[in-house]
Write a protein that holds these residues in place. Structure first.
Motif, PDB file in Angstrom:
ATOM      1  N   GLU A  36       1.944  10.629 -47.328  1.00  0.00           N
ATOM      2  CA  GLU A  36       0.589  10.171 -47.051  1.00  0.00           C
ATOM      3  C   GLU A  36       0.550   9.443 -45.709  1.00  0.00           C
ATOM      4  O   GLU A  36       1.442   8.665 -45.381  1.00  0.00           O
ATOM      5  N   GLY A  37      -0.478   9.714 -44.935  1.00  0.00           N
ATOM      6  CA  GLY A  37      -0.657   9.067 -43.635  1.00  0.00           C
ATOM      7  C   GLY A  37      -2.098   8.648 -43.430  1.00  0.00           C
ATOM      8  O   GLY A  37      -2.931   8.743 -44.339  1.00  0.00           O
ATOM      9  N   VAL A  38      -2.394   8.180 -42.246  1.00  0.00           N
ATOM     10  CA  VAL A  38      -3.754   7.757 -41.902  1.00  0.00           C
ATOM     11  C   VAL A  38      -4.095   8.285 -40.517  1.00  0.00           C
ATOM     12  O   VAL A  38      -3.215   8.534 -39.681  1.00  0.00           O
ATOM     13  N   VAL A  39      -5.391   8.484 -40.311  1.00  0.00           N
ATOM     14  CA  VAL A  39      -5.916   8.841 -38.997  1.00  0.00           C
ATOM     15  C   VAL A  39      -6.742   7.653 -38.511  1.00  0.00           C
ATOM     16  O   VAL A  39      -7.739   7.288 -39.145  1.00  0.00           O
ATOM     17  N   VAL A  40      -6.324   7.046 -37.397  1.00  0.00           N
ATOM     18  CA  VAL A  40      -6.991   5.860 -36.852  1.00  0.00           C
ATOM     19  C   VAL A  40      -7.800   6.274 -35.629  1.00  0.00           C
ATOM     20  O   VAL A  40      -7.246   6.859 -34.678  1.00  0.00           O
ATOM     21  N   THR A  41      -9.095   6.005 -35.654  1.00  0.00           N
ATOM     22  CA  THR A  41      -9.970   6.238 -34.502  1.00  0.00           C
ATOM     23  C   THR A  41     -10.151   4.914 -33.771  1.00  0.00           C
ATOM     24  O   THR A  41     -10.520   3.903 -34.380  1.00  0.00           O
ATOM     25  N   THR A  42      -9.876   4.924 -32.462  1.00  0.00           N
ATOM     26  CA  THR A  42      -9.926   3.690 -31.670  1.00  0.00           C
ATOM     27  C   THR A  42     -11.232   3.598 -30.877  1.00  0.00           C
ATOM     28  O   THR A  42     -12.004   4.560 -30.793  1.00  0.00           O
ATOM     29  N   MET A  43     -11.462   2.436 -30.310  1.00  0.00           N
ATOM     30  CA  MET A  43     -12.705   2.173 -29.589  1.00  0.00           C
ATOM     31  C   MET A  43     -12.895   3.084 -28.383  1.00  0.00           C
ATOM     32  O   MET A  43     -14.023   3.396 -27.990  1.00  0.00           O
ATOM     33  N   ASP A  44     -11.803   3.517 -27.745  1.00  0.00           N
ATOM     34  CA  ASP A  44     -11.919   4.383 -26.568  1.00  0.00           C
ATOM     35  C   ASP A  44     -12.061   5.854 -26.927  1.00  0.00           C
ATOM     36  O   ASP A  44     -11.981   6.727 -26.063  1.00  0.00           O
ATOM     37  N   GLY A  45     -12.268   6.156 -28.232  1.00  0.00           N
ATOM     38  CA  GLY A  45     -12.443   7.536 -28.662  1.00  0.00           C
ATOM     39  C   GLY A  45     -11.154   8.239 -29.012  1.00  0.00           C
ATOM     40  O   GLY A  45     -11.176   9.416 -29.398  1.00  0.00           O
ATOM     41  N   GLY A  46     -10.028   7.582 -28.880  1.00  0.00           N
ATOM     42  CA  GLY A  46      -8.749   8.192 -29.206  1.00  0.00           C
ATOM     43  C   GLY A  46      -8.522   8.298 -30.695  1.00  0.00           C
ATOM     44  O   GLY A  46      -9.122   7.573 -31.498  1.00  0.00           O
ATOM     45  N   VAL A  47      -7.642   9.230 -31.079  1.00  0.00           N
ATOM     46  CA  VAL A  47      -7.305   9.443 -32.478  1.00  0.00           C
ATOM     47  C   VAL A  47      -5.787   9.390 -32.615  1.00  0.00           C
ATOM     48  O   VAL A  47      -5.070  10.120 -31.908  1.00  0.00           O
ATOM     49  N   VAL A  48      -5.297   8.518 -33.496  1.00  0.00           N
ATOM     50  CA  VAL A  48      -3.858   8.351 -33.702  1.00  0.00           C
ATOM     51  C   VAL A  48      -3.546   8.679 -35.160  1.00  0.00           C
ATOM     52  O   VAL A  48      -4.179   8.149 -36.076  1.00  0.00           O
ATOM     53  N   THR A  49      -2.561   9.570 -35.372  1.00  0.00           N
ATOM     54  CA  THR A  49      -2.163   9.977 -36.719  1.00  0.00           C
ATOM     55  C   THR A  49      -0.727   9.539 -36.971  1.00  0.00           C
ATOM     56  O   THR A  49       0.148   9.730 -36.112  1.00  0.00           O
ATOM     57  N   GLY A  50      -0.487   8.966 -38.137  1.00  0.00           N
ATOM     58  CA  GLY A  50       0.862   8.543 -38.476  1.00  0.00           C
ATOM     59  C   GLY A  50       0.917   7.959 -39.870  1.00  0.00           C
ATOM     60  O   GLY A  50      -0.103   7.862 -40.566  1.00  0.00           O
ATOM     61  N   SER A  51       2.109   7.591 -40.287  1.00  0.00           N
ATOM     62  CA  SER A  51       2.288   6.950 -41.589  1.00  0.00           C
ATOM     63  C   SER A  51       2.154   5.444 -41.435  1.00  0.00           C
ATOM     64  O   SER A  51       2.598   4.863 -40.441  1.00  0.00           O
ATOM     65  N   LEU A  52       1.532   4.808 -42.425  1.00  0.00           N
ATOM     66  CA  LEU A  52       1.227   3.379 -42.351  1.00  0.00           C
ATOM     67  C   LEU A  52       2.497   2.568 -42.596  1.00  0.00           C
ATOM     68  O   LEU A  52       3.096   2.623 -43.667  1.00  0.00           O
ATOM     69  N   ALA A  53       2.913   1.790 -41.575  1.00  0.00           N
ATOM     70  CA  ALA A  53       4.095   0.942 -41.709  1.00  0.00           C
ATOM     71  C   ALA A  53       3.731  -0.486 -42.066  1.00  0.00           C
ATOM     72  O   ALA A  53       4.551  -1.215 -42.621  1.00  0.00           O
ATOM     73  N   GLY A  54       2.512  -0.893 -41.756  1.00  0.00           N
ATOM     74  CA  GLY A  54       2.067  -2.251 -42.060  1.00  0.00           C
ATOM     75  C   GLY A  54       0.585  -2.391 -41.780  1.00  0.00           C
ATOM     76  O   GLY A  54       0.016  -1.657 -40.962  1.00  0.00           O
ATOM     77  N   ARG A  55      -0.045  -3.354 -42.477  1.00  0.00           N
ATOM     78  CA  ARG A  55      -1.486  -3.551 -42.288  1.00  0.00           C
ATOM     79  C   ARG A  55      -1.837  -4.995 -42.606  1.00  0.00           C
ATOM     80  O   ARG A  55      -1.306  -5.586 -43.550  1.00  0.00           O
ATOM     81  N   ASP A  57      -4.774  -8.529 -41.197  1.00  0.00           N
ATOM     82  CA  ASP A  57      -5.961  -8.922 -40.439  1.00  0.00           C
ATOM     83  C   ASP A  57      -5.777  -8.664 -38.953  1.00  0.00           C
ATOM     84  O   ASP A  57      -6.763  -8.497 -38.217  1.00  0.00           O
ATOM     85  N   TRP A  58      -4.533  -8.647 -38.516  1.00  0.00           N
ATOM     86  CA  TRP A  58      -4.243  -8.425 -37.100  1.00  0.00           C
ATOM     87  C   TRP A  58      -4.443  -6.977 -36.672  1.00  0.00           C
ATOM     88  O   TRP A  58      -4.603  -6.669 -35.488  1.00  0.00           O
ATOM     89  N   GLY A  59      -4.394  -6.020 -37.630  1.00  0.00           N
ATOM     90  CA  GLY A  59      -4.515  -4.608 -37.307  1.00  0.00           C
ATOM     91  C   GLY A  59      -3.588  -3.770 -38.172  1.00  0.00           C
ATOM     92  O   GLY A  59      -3.304  -4.128 -39.326  1.00  0.00           O
ATOM     93  N   VAL A  60      -3.092  -2.650 -37.618  1.00  0.00           N
ATOM     94  CA  VAL A  60      -2.205  -1.766 -38.369  1.00  0.00           C
ATOM     95  C   VAL A  60      -0.989  -1.425 -37.529  1.00  0.00           C
ATOM     96  O   VAL A  60      -1.019  -1.493 -36.294  1.00  0.00           O
ATOM     97  N   SER A  61       0.083  -1.063 -38.243  1.00  0.00           N
ATOM     98  CA  SER A  61       1.305  -0.595 -37.608  1.00  0.00           C
ATOM     99  C   SER A  61       1.570   0.826 -38.101  1.00  0.00           C
ATOM    100  O   SER A  61       1.592   1.066 -39.314  1.00  0.00           O
ATOM    101  N   LEU A  62       1.747   1.769 -37.171  1.00  0.00           N
ATOM    102  CA  LEU A  62       1.891   3.180 -37.513  1.00  0.00           C
ATOM    103  C   LEU A  62       3.185   3.757 -36.976  1.00  0.00           C
ATOM    104  O   LEU A  62       3.613   3.419 -35.860  1.00  0.00           O
ATOM    105  N   ARG A  63       3.784   4.646 -37.765  1.00  0.00           N
ATOM    106  CA  ARG A  63       4.852   5.510 -37.277  1.00  0.00           C
ATOM    107  C   ARG A  63       4.218   6.848 -36.933  1.00  0.00           C
ATOM    108  O   ARG A  63       3.680   7.519 -37.815  1.00  0.00           O
ATOM    109  N   LEU A  64       4.263   7.231 -35.683  1.00  0.00           N
ATOM    110  CA  LEU A  64       3.553   8.420 -35.225  1.00  0.00           C
ATOM    111  C   LEU A  64       4.143   9.678 -35.840  1.00  0.00           C
ATOM    112  O   LEU A  64       5.363   9.768 -36.070  1.00  0.00           O
ATOM    113  N   GLU A  65       3.268  10.658 -36.117  1.00  0.00           N
ATOM    114  CA  GLU A  65       3.675  11.935 -36.684  1.00  0.00           C
ATOM    115  C   GLU A  65       3.133  13.064 -35.813  1.00  0.00           C
ATOM    116  O   GLU A  65       1.924  13.297 -35.784  1.00  0.00           O
TER     117      GLU A  65
END
Length: 545
Positions: A36-55, A57-65
Motif C-alpha cells: 500500500e502506498g500514497v499519492v501526495v499532491t503538492t502546492m506546486d502541482g507536483g505528484v509524489v508516489t511512494g510508501s508511507l514511512a511516517g506521518r 502534524d509536521w507532514g509526511v515521510s515517503l519512500r519513493l516508488e
C-alpha cells in the motif's frame, strides 16, 4: 422425522459449504499481500508516489516508488491532498524468502488480476482474468484438481489458458480452441485520449483570458537593475489561474507550454518586502512566446500528435485453451487463468506484480499467521485473508445454515408438542389409577416421575430412531438423489450449483446436539402434563363419570 430431516439438511448444507470452499481455496490464496502506498499532491502541482514511512502534524515521510530506500519529507504546508493507492511489487525474490521463513507458511507466489475483453468467433465479453506463477507446483496442482475431463492445467509460460466452465458454456469453447484477450488498459488509454480530442484548444477556449494575461504582463512589468519586477498579488493570481488550466484535461503540447510558463515563474524570487516578485531579464519575452504558441496551435495537428503519441499499447493475445475448470454460481471466480508473463503484458505491468499470494497449513486458522506477516513486512503492507476478501459470502453461508437450523427446529418442537398431547391423553385415560396411587400415599413427585419417565422413553426412542434414519439417508443419499432425478425432481441441479451429486458432511457434534436437544424437549413436553396431573384431587380422580 423432525430429527431425521434436521440431520439430513444440516449434513447436506455442511457438505455443500465444504465443497464450495474447497473450490474457492483451490485457485485463491489463503492470504493476499499488497503493498500500500500514497499519492501526495503538492502546492506546486507536483505528484509524489511512494510508501508511507511516517506521518504527523509536521507532514509526511515517503519512500519513493521506484526510488532510493532513504525516505523524503514533505512539509504539511506543501501538501494539497493524500490519496491511498496500491503499489507495484517489482523485485519479489527477496520478499518470497522473507515470507517463506514465517512459520506455518507452506508456499508463496506472485499473482495479478484484471479485466480483459475476451473474443471468440466475433463475440466479445468483458471478463476477469487471473495471472498465476506456473512454476509454483502446489498452485498448479490445486488448479489441476478443478479441471474437467479432457483437459489439463499445463498453461506453461505463454500462449495457453484455462477457461471457467461457465465462460466456456456461454462462448461454446472446447479444449483446443483459440481465444483472443484484449487488454482493457488499451481501452482506458484510448478513451482518455478521445475525450481530450473532443475538447477545444486552450488557446481558443480561453482566448480572452490569455490575451488579457498577455496585456497585463506587459503593463505590470517594471525594469529595476536589469531585473523584471511584478506585483506579487498579480503574479500569484495569474500563476494559480494558469496552474488550474494545466491540471485540466488538455493536450500534452498545451500542458507542456503551460508548464514551461509556470517553471519560468518559479525561477524568480520574492522581494524582501514581499510585495513584489522578481524575474530574470528576458523572462517576460519567454512567457509571451509560449502564450503566443498556445494561440497559434492547430487542432487537427495537435490531435494527430496526441493519438500518435499514445504510450506503448498491449496487443491482443491469441491463446490456446488447454483446460476447462469447474465452477459454481455461489463463488466469485475468474473467467480465465493465464501465465504470469501473459498477464503482465495485458496489464502493461512487465517486470512487476500487484499482489503476493500465501498458502498455509490450515486455511481456517489464519489470525496468528496474519499477525506474524504484518510484523515481518511492516505497516506499508496490506495482509488480508480469503475470509476478509469474501466476508459477505462467508457471512451469507453462515446465516443460511443458521436460518435453516432455526426453521427445521420447529419440526422437532412440533414433535415435542405431540408428545405433550399424548401424555395429556394418557393422564386423562389413567385418572382412576392416578387417584388410587395418591390414595395409597403416592407423593406428587412420584406421579410426575411415572409420566415423565414414560414421555422421556418415547422422546429418547424417537431421537435415536431419527438420528439413525438421518445417518442412513445421508449414507445412501446418492441412490435416493438419482431416484428423485429419475422421476423429474432435481433438488440440486448441477447446472446451477456446478457440483455433481449431492454433497454431504456429517458433523458428529451437530448430530449429538440435535439428538440431545430433541430428547430434552421431549422430557420438558412430558413434564408439563405430568406436573398438572400430580396436583389433581384423588377423590375427584376416583369418581365415576
Amino acid at each position: 422425522v423432525g430429527v431425521m430431516v434436521l440431520i439430513v439438511v444440516l449434513a447436506v448444507m455442511a457438505g455443500f459449504e465444504r465443497e464450495v470452499k474447497s473450490r474457492l481455496l483451490g485457485f485463491s490464496p489463503h492470504i493476499e499481500l499488497r503493498k500500500e502506498g500514497v499519492v501526495v499532491t503538492t502546492m506546486d502541482g507536483g505528484v509524489v508516489t511512494g510508501s508511507l514511512a511516517g506521518r504527523g502534524d509536521w507532514g509526511v515521510s515517503l519512500r519513493l516508488e521506484p526510488g532510493p530506500e532513504e525516505p523524503i519529507s514533505i512539509p504539511a504546508g506543501d501538501i494539497v491532498s493524500i490519496v491511498g493507492t496500491p503499489l507495484l511489487i517489482r523485485e519479489w525474490s527477496d520478499l518470497k524468502e522473507r515470507i517463506d521463513e514465517v512459520s506455518e507458511v507452506t508456499e508463496s507466489y506472485a499473482q495479478l488480476r484484471d479485466f480483459t475483453i475476451l473474443e471468440k468467433s466475433d463475440r466479445f465479453l468483458p471478463v476477469e482474468f487471473r495471472a498465476i506463477d506456473t512454476s509454483n507446483r502446489h498452485q498448479m496442482a490445486a488448479l489441476e484438481e478443478l479441471i474437467l475431463d479432457g483437459g489439463n492445467a499445463d498453461i506453461g509460460l505463454d500462449e495457453r489458458a484455462v477457461v471457467a466452465e461457465s465462460t466456456a458454456r456461454n462462448f461454446d469453447i472446447s479444449v483446443g480452441d483459440r481465444i483472443l484477450l484484449h487488454s482493457a488498459r488499451n481501452l482506458q488509454q484510448m478513451g482518455d485520449s478521445w475525450k481530450i480530442t473532443d475538447q477545444p484548444l486552450v488557446g481558443k477556449e480561453h482566448a480572452e483570458f490569455l490575451e488579457r494575461a498577455r496585456a497585463d504582463l506587459v503593463k505590470e512589468m517594471v525594469l529595476e537593475d536589469g531585473k523584471e519586477v511584478f506585483q506579487w498579488n498579480f503574479l500569484a493570481g495569474l500563476y494559480d489561474s494558469l496552474d488550474e488550466l494545466r491540471n485540466g484535461k488538455i493536450r500534452p503540447s498545451e500542458r507542456e507550454a503551460l508548464n514551461t510558463i509556470l517553471i519560468i515563474f518559479q525561477e524568480g524570487s520574492r522581494s524582501e518586502d514581499e510585495d513584489r516578485f522578481v524575474l530574470e531579464a528576458g523572462s517576460l519575452e519567454r512567457v509571451l512566446k509560449h502564450l503566443d504558441l498556445l494561440g497559434q496551435m492547430d487542432r487537427e495537428v495537435e490531435d494527430g500528435r496526441l493519438l500518435r503519441g499514445l504510450r506503448e499499447v498491449a496487443l491482443p493475445r491469441d491463446l490456446e485453451v488447454v483446460g476447462i475448470f469447474s465452477t459454481s454460481q455461489h463463488v466469485m471466480h475468474p473467467a480465465v487463468f493465464v501465465p504470469l508473463a501473459t498477464g503482465q503484458e495485458l496489464k502493461n505491468m512487465e517486470g512487476g506484480v500487484e499482489s503476493f499470494g500465501v498458502r498455509v497449513d490450515d486455511p481456517y486458522k489464519l489470525e496468528e499467521v496474519q499477525d506474524r506477516l504484518e510484523q515481518e513486512l511492516g505497516p506499508s503492507w496490506s495482509v488480508r485473508s480469503w475470509q476478509d476478501q469474501h466476508r459477505a459470502w462467508v457471512d451469507l453461508i453462515a446465516r443460511e445454515r443458521m436460518m435453516m437450523y432455526f426453521a427445521l427446529s420447529f419440526i422437532v418442537l412440533v414433535s415435542a408438542f405431540c408428545i405433550m398431547a399424548v401424555i395429556f391423553t394418557i393422564t386423562i385415560m389413567k385418572k382412576q389409577e392416578i387417584g388410587v396411587m395418591k390414595a395409597l400415599g403416592a407423593t406428587p413427585f412420584q406421579v410426575v416421575r411415572v409420566f415423565t419417565f414414560q414421555g422421556s422413553i418415547v422422546g429418547l426412542m424417537g431421537a435415536l430412531l431419527g438420528v439413525g434414519l438421518g445417518l442412513l439417508v445421508v449414507h445412501f443419499r446418492d441412490p435416493i438423489y438419482r431416484a428423485l432425478k429419475g422421476v423429474g425432481f432435481d433438488v440440486f441441479p448441477a447446472e446451477f450449483h456446478g457440483i455433481d451429486g449431492l454433497p454431504a458432511h456429517v458433523n458428529l457434534n451437530e448430530v449429538a446436539v440435535v439428538g440431545i436437544g430433541a430428547s430434552i424437549l421431549c422430557v420438558i413436553a412430558a413434564l408439563i402434563p405430568a406436573f398438572l396431573t400430580s396436583r389433581r384431587d384423588p377423590a375427584r380422580c376416583l369418581r365415576n363419570y
